[in-house]
Design an enzyme around this catalytic site. Structure first.
Site, PDB file in Angstrom:
ATOM      1  N   CYS A 311       0.796  -1.240   0.000  1.00 56.50           N
ATOM      2  CA  CYS A 311       0.000   0.000   0.000  1.00 56.50           C
ATOM      3  C   CYS A 311       0.830   1.293   0.000  1.00 56.50           C
ATOM      4  O   CYS A 311       0.368   2.296  -0.549  1.00 56.50           O
ATOM      5  CB  CYS A 311      -1.036   0.009   1.112  1.00 56.50           C
ATOM      6  SG  CYS A 311      -0.383  -0.240   2.767  1.00 56.50           S
ATOM      7  N   ARG A 341      10.216  -9.903  -0.083  1.00 54.42           N
ATOM      8  CA  ARG A 341      10.856  -9.766   1.227  1.00 54.42           C
ATOM      9  C   ARG A 341      12.001 -10.748   1.330  1.00 54.42           C
ATOM     10  O   ARG A 341      11.823 -11.927   1.021  1.00 54.42           O
ATOM     11  CB  ARG A 341       9.850 -10.053   2.352  1.00 54.42           C
ATOM     12  CG  ARG A 341       8.767  -9.035   2.381  1.00 54.42           C
ATOM     13  CD  ARG A 341       7.801  -9.249   3.503  1.00 54.42           C
ATOM     14  NE  ARG A 341       6.740  -8.249   3.352  1.00 54.42           N
ATOM     15  CZ  ARG A 341       5.738  -8.071   4.192  1.00 54.42           C
ATOM     16  NH1 ARG A 341       5.653  -8.826   5.260  1.00 54.42           N
ATOM     17  NH2 ARG A 341       4.837  -7.152   3.971  1.00 54.42           N
ATOM     18  N   GLU A 343      13.608 -13.112   3.218  1.00 59.26           N
ATOM     19  CA  GLU A 343      13.169 -13.810   4.424  1.00 59.26           C
ATOM     20  C   GLU A 343      14.282 -14.609   5.102  1.00 59.26           C
ATOM     21  O   GLU A 343      14.042 -15.288   6.077  1.00 59.26           O
ATOM     22  CB  GLU A 343      11.996 -14.738   4.106  1.00 59.26           C
ATOM     23  CG  GLU A 343      10.695 -14.006   3.785  1.00 59.26           C
ATOM     24  CD  GLU A 343       9.974 -13.479   5.031  1.00 59.26           C
ATOM     25  OE1 GLU A 343      10.518 -13.616   6.148  1.00 59.26           O
ATOM     26  OE2 GLU A 343       8.867 -12.940   4.875  1.00 59.26           O
ATOM     27  N   ARG A 352       5.981 -19.205   3.326  1.00 58.87           N
ATOM     28  CA  ARG A 352       6.905 -18.117   3.653  1.00 58.87           C
ATOM     29  C   ARG A 352       7.916 -18.041   2.530  1.00 58.87           C
ATOM     30  O   ARG A 352       8.757 -18.911   2.380  1.00 58.87           O
ATOM     31  CB  ARG A 352       7.586 -18.380   4.997  1.00 58.87           C
ATOM     32  CG  ARG A 352       8.459 -17.209   5.439  1.00 58.87           C
ATOM     33  CD  ARG A 352       8.909 -17.363   6.869  1.00 58.87           C
ATOM     34  NE  ARG A 352       7.820 -17.085   7.799  1.00 58.87           N
ATOM     35  CZ  ARG A 352       7.440 -15.866   8.166  1.00 58.87           C
ATOM     36  NH1 ARG A 352       8.051 -14.813   7.693  1.00 58.87           N
ATOM     37  NH2 ARG A 352       6.450 -15.712   9.019  1.00 58.87           N
ATOM     38  N   GLU A 360      -4.264  -6.224  -2.339  1.00 62.05           N
ATOM     39  CA  GLU A 360      -4.183  -5.226  -1.267  1.00 62.05           C
ATOM     40  C   GLU A 360      -5.407  -4.319  -1.358  1.00 62.05           C
ATOM     41  O   GLU A 360      -5.647  -3.680  -2.381  1.00 62.05           O
ATOM     42  CB  GLU A 360      -2.892  -4.412  -1.401  1.00 62.05           C
ATOM     43  CG  GLU A 360      -2.739  -3.288  -0.399  1.00 62.05           C
ATOM     44  CD  GLU A 360      -2.178  -3.734   0.963  1.00 62.05           C
ATOM     45  OE1 GLU A 360      -1.906  -4.945   1.131  1.00 62.05           O
ATOM     46  OE2 GLU A 360      -2.031  -2.874   1.839  1.00 62.05           O
ATOM     47  N   ASP A 421      -4.994 -10.121  12.491  1.00 62.12           N
ATOM     48  CA  ASP A 421      -4.509 -11.203  11.645  1.00 62.12           C
ATOM     49  C   ASP A 421      -5.563 -12.279  11.536  1.00 62.12           C
ATOM     50  O   ASP A 421      -6.242 -12.590  12.518  1.00 62.12           O
ATOM     51  CB  ASP A 421      -3.256 -11.847  12.271  1.00 62.12           C
ATOM     52  CG  ASP A 421      -1.975 -11.138  11.867  1.00 62.12           C
ATOM     53  OD1 ASP A 421      -2.038 -10.211  11.031  1.00 62.12           O
ATOM     54  OD2 ASP A 421      -0.909 -11.514  12.393  1.00 62.12           O
ATOM     55  N   GLU A 434      -0.770 -17.300   9.449  1.00 61.47           N
ATOM     56  CA  GLU A 434      -1.420 -16.012   9.171  1.00 61.47           C
ATOM     57  C   GLU A 434      -1.604 -15.925   7.666  1.00 61.47           C
ATOM     58  O   GLU A 434      -0.631 -15.966   6.917  1.00 61.47           O
ATOM     59  CB  GLU A 434      -0.505 -14.887   9.673  1.00 61.47           C
ATOM     60  CG  GLU A 434      -1.064 -13.509   9.423  1.00 61.47           C
ATOM     61  CD  GLU A 434       0.034 -12.495   9.120  1.00 61.47           C
ATOM     62  OE1 GLU A 434       1.124 -12.573   9.718  1.00 61.47           O
ATOM     63  OE2 GLU A 434      -0.217 -11.622   8.262  1.00 61.47           O
ATOM     64  N   ASN A 437      -4.629 -10.082   6.642  1.00 64.48           N
ATOM     65  CA  ASN A 437      -4.844  -9.168   7.768  1.00 64.48           C
ATOM     66  C   ASN A 437      -5.788  -8.033   7.380  1.00 64.48           C
ATOM     67  O   ASN A 437      -6.055  -7.811   6.197  1.00 64.48           O
ATOM     68  CB  ASN A 437      -3.509  -8.636   8.303  1.00 64.48           C
ATOM     69  CG  ASN A 437      -2.723  -7.842   7.277  1.00 64.48           C
ATOM     70  OD1 ASN A 437      -3.253  -7.395   6.266  1.00 64.48           O
ATOM     71  ND2 ASN A 437      -1.437  -7.649   7.528  1.00 64.48           N
ATOM     72  N   CYS A 463      -6.036  -0.790   5.626  1.00 62.71           N
ATOM     73  CA  CYS A 463      -5.684  -1.655   4.510  1.00 62.71           C
ATOM     74  C   CYS A 463      -5.824  -3.103   4.928  1.00 62.71           C
ATOM     75  O   CYS A 463      -5.877  -3.426   6.121  1.00 62.71           O
ATOM     76  CB  CYS A 463      -4.271  -1.372   3.998  1.00 62.71           C
ATOM     77  SG  CYS A 463      -2.955  -1.894   5.102  1.00 62.71           S
ATOM     78  N   ARG A 470      -0.817 -17.830   0.726  1.00 61.18           N
ATOM     79  CA  ARG A 470      -1.224 -18.230   2.081  1.00 61.18           C
ATOM     80  C   ARG A 470      -2.641 -18.835   2.073  1.00 61.18           C
ATOM     81  O   ARG A 470      -2.896 -19.792   2.790  1.00 61.18           O
ATOM     82  CB  ARG A 470      -1.163 -17.009   3.012  1.00 61.18           C
ATOM     83  CG  ARG A 470       0.253 -16.432   3.181  1.00 61.18           C
ATOM     84  CD  ARG A 470       1.003 -17.149   4.272  1.00 61.18           C
ATOM     85  NE  ARG A 470       2.355 -16.660   4.456  1.00 61.18           N
ATOM     86  CZ  ARG A 470       2.747 -15.811   5.414  1.00 61.18           C
ATOM     87  NH1 ARG A 470       1.851 -15.311   6.257  1.00 61.18           N
ATOM     88  NH2 ARG A 470       4.003 -15.462   5.526  1.00 61.18           N
TER      89      ARG A 470
HETATM   90  N1  SER Z   1       0.170  -3.469   3.911  1.00 64.38           N
HETATM   91  C1  SER Z   1      -0.177  -4.492   4.849  1.00 64.38           C
HETATM   92  C2  SER Z   1       0.978  -5.385   5.184  1.00 64.38           C
HETATM   93  O1  SER Z   1       2.029  -5.263   4.603  1.00 64.38           O
HETATM   94  C3  SER Z   1      -1.339  -5.315   4.332  1.00 64.38           C
HETATM   95  O2  SER Z   1      -0.968  -6.004   3.168  1.00 64.38           O
HETATM   96  O3  SER Z   1       0.828  -6.223   6.025  1.00 64.38           O
HETATM   97 ZN    ZN Z   2      -1.326  -2.140   3.458  1.00 61.09          ZN
END
Ligand code: SER
Ligand code: ZN
Length: 504
Positions: A311, A341, A343, A352, A360, A421, A434, A437, A463, A470
């Site tokens: 976001c 990411r 990780e 993961r 989003e 979550d 998870e 969210n 958001c 997942r």
């Molecule tokens: N921006 C939030 C997050 O990174 C929802 O996707 O968790």
């Molecule tokens: Zn977000």
């Protein structure tokens, strides 16, 4: 015991300071210590806690000043207040301030302060311990002082000290909802079985998968469910958010405070002149090796990183704007690309990963509107997970994602702000995953990107990240691969898994 600031600075004037001007300085210093520096300080604040000029000396065109303070009208604030004042006074003698140089700057903080609470920053020249207090000798420019760097440094040390003292402060987790239990029909690890069935294969990069049609059908089935039960009924409109995020965005979103260990960094070539790069390609042509070290010398940046939270790169669209009451609340979503990411050791299956796909959902409006939409989403999601996917799941209030991504734990001070979550049980491991969210982010983003509302009401935003890998991991772990065990809607939307590759 209170924090103390002491500085030595020089104001450089346009020409030699005349004897009459020296007299005017004398009066100005007395006035400043008596009145100017007292302005805005709490009434009854002890004198030694308020900034004062303790020594001054004129030498040719320079006025040297020593200023000391406690927490009020801090030495650096006093310096700039005095500069403004003296510029007016000496203007009469046709003397103008050309430049300010800072010879010394010292902060003394009352202890005990552990060593680990003192950051390693280039402008900290020396750290001394004296009677339980910490003395920091600092190398600051006038613009550092004008930019309030000393105040932020003090706050940072206090924060670090607090984090060390209350280090036990745990990640927040508070159960909100728990679904009914579901019959166990499958006990395998879905990633393993997806690999065996040819639904996925490892990508060439770490934590990355290539998804074959069978897996993608499931992604699209979930997406269709989200469209039918969340996006359309709640009136969200599709946008396309950028997927390369420059520092400018992360400076405003707060990610610049702590996301460094997990970023996929992005660099640009120093030039796009083909001649500059020709030998690099030639080297590869001849040796079959990409000369990475050599490439490193020919790139600029990093200019930022690849999409991390999805976001933040939306916000420049509304940055600096005032939104008409009539357009609120704004409801949008993005599904245009991947998040990345680093990780490290944490990679596991499709759950993961370093590269993942997410829808989003983002909304903004007044605080009431923002909270109401989060509630609508919770209701829509509950319907999906209970009645359509028939999952065994729960939801919990956790440390807000925007705090976690800044390296913080705990909760927001405002109970209405936070992240919930959604977790699903993975029967093969007995752990909870998870899988999405929902967050009310308060005024953090509107403030960071300077977005206002016509009515003057505080602008809030929220958001919700829906993770397709997942969802898939949770669904397959609970329902298995026999489509006759799947809830009807999913089975119908996904269709029979389609095999298009035959490997010999
Ligand atoms: N921006 C939030 C997050 O990174 C929802 O996707 O968790
Ligand atoms: Zn977000």
């Amino acid at each position: 015991m209170f924090v103390r600031f002491a500085l030595s600075a020089k104001l450089h004037f346009s020409r030699e300071i005349t004897p009459e001007a020296v007299e005017a300085i004398e009066t100005a210093v007395q006035e400043a210590n008596r009145q100017l520096f007292r302005r805005g300080t709490p009434s009854g604040a002890p004198e030694e806690q308020i900034g004062r000029i303790t020594r001054w000396q004129v030498n040719a065109s320079a006025l040297a000043l020593d200023i000391e303070s406690g927490p009020f009208t801090r030495a650096h604030d006093a310096l700039f207040r005095f500069r403004k004042h003296i510029a007016q006074v000496l203007g009469r003698y046709r003397l103008g301030v050309r430049e300010i140089s800072i010879a010394a700057f010292r902060i003394t903080m009352p202890g005990p302060i552990p060593d680990e609470a003192i950051p390693k920053l280039p402008f900290i020249r020396q750290v001394r311990r004296q009677d339980g207090a910490v003395e920091l000798d600092l190398l600051f420019s006038a613009s550092d002082l004008e930019g309030r760097v000393p105040d932020r440094l003090v706050r940072l040390i206090e924060e670090k000290k607090e984090a060390l003292t209350y280090g036990g402060k745990a990640e927040h987790w508070e159960l909100i909802y728990e679904s009914e239990q579901r019959p166990r029909v499958y006990a395998g690890d879905p990633t393993q079985e997806m690999i065996e069935r040819g639904w996925i294969r490892h990508g060439a990069s770490r934590g990355q998968w290539i998804f074959a049609p069978q897996a993608v059908h499931l992604f699209r089935a979930f997406e269709a469910i989200v469209m039918d039960h969340v996006i359309r009924p709640l009136g969200f409109s599709e946008m396309v958010f950028p997927k390369l995020v420059p520092w400018e965005v992360w400076m405003r979103s707060g990610h610049a405070k702590g996301v460094y260990p997990e970023i996929y960094y992005v660099c640009t070539p120093k030039t796009r002149d083909p001649a500059y790069w020709e030998d690099i390609g030639d080297y590869f042509k001849v040796t079959g090796v990409v000369p990475v070290e050599e490439i490193r010398k020919r790139i600029d940046g990093p200019i930022g990183g690849m999409c991390y939270a999805q976001c933040p790169p939306f916000w420049p669209f509304v940055q600096g704007e005032t939104l008409a009451n009539s357009c609120l609340p704004i409801r949008v979503f993005d599904r245009s690309g991947t998040s990345h990411r680093y990780e490290s050791g944490g990679i596991h299956g499709i759950e993961r990963v370093d590269e993942f796909h997410r829808i989003e959902v983002l909304w903004l409006g007044t605080a009431e509107q923002t909270i109401a939409i989060a509630d609508e989403l919770h209701e829509a999601y509950r319907h999906i997970f209970d009645d359509i996917l028939e999952l065994e799941w729960r939801s919990a209030k956790v440390t807000p994602w925007f705090m976690a991504q800044e390296g913080l734990v705990g909760e927001s001070a405002d109970a209405a702000i936070g992240t919930r979550d959604y977790e699903a049980v993975l029967p093969y491991s007995g752990t909870w995953l998870e899988f999405q969210n929902v967050s009310v982010n308060g005024d953090k983003y509107p403030k960071g990107f300077n977005v206002k509302i016509q009515s003057g009401a505080e602008c809030w935003s929220g958001c919700s990240g829906i993770g397709l890998e997942r969802w898939t991991a949770a669904f397959l772990a609970q329902k298995g691969f026999d489509t006759s065990d799947w809830p009807e809607t999913v089975a119908k939307l996904a269709g029979e898994p389609q095999e298009i590759f035959t490997f010999l």
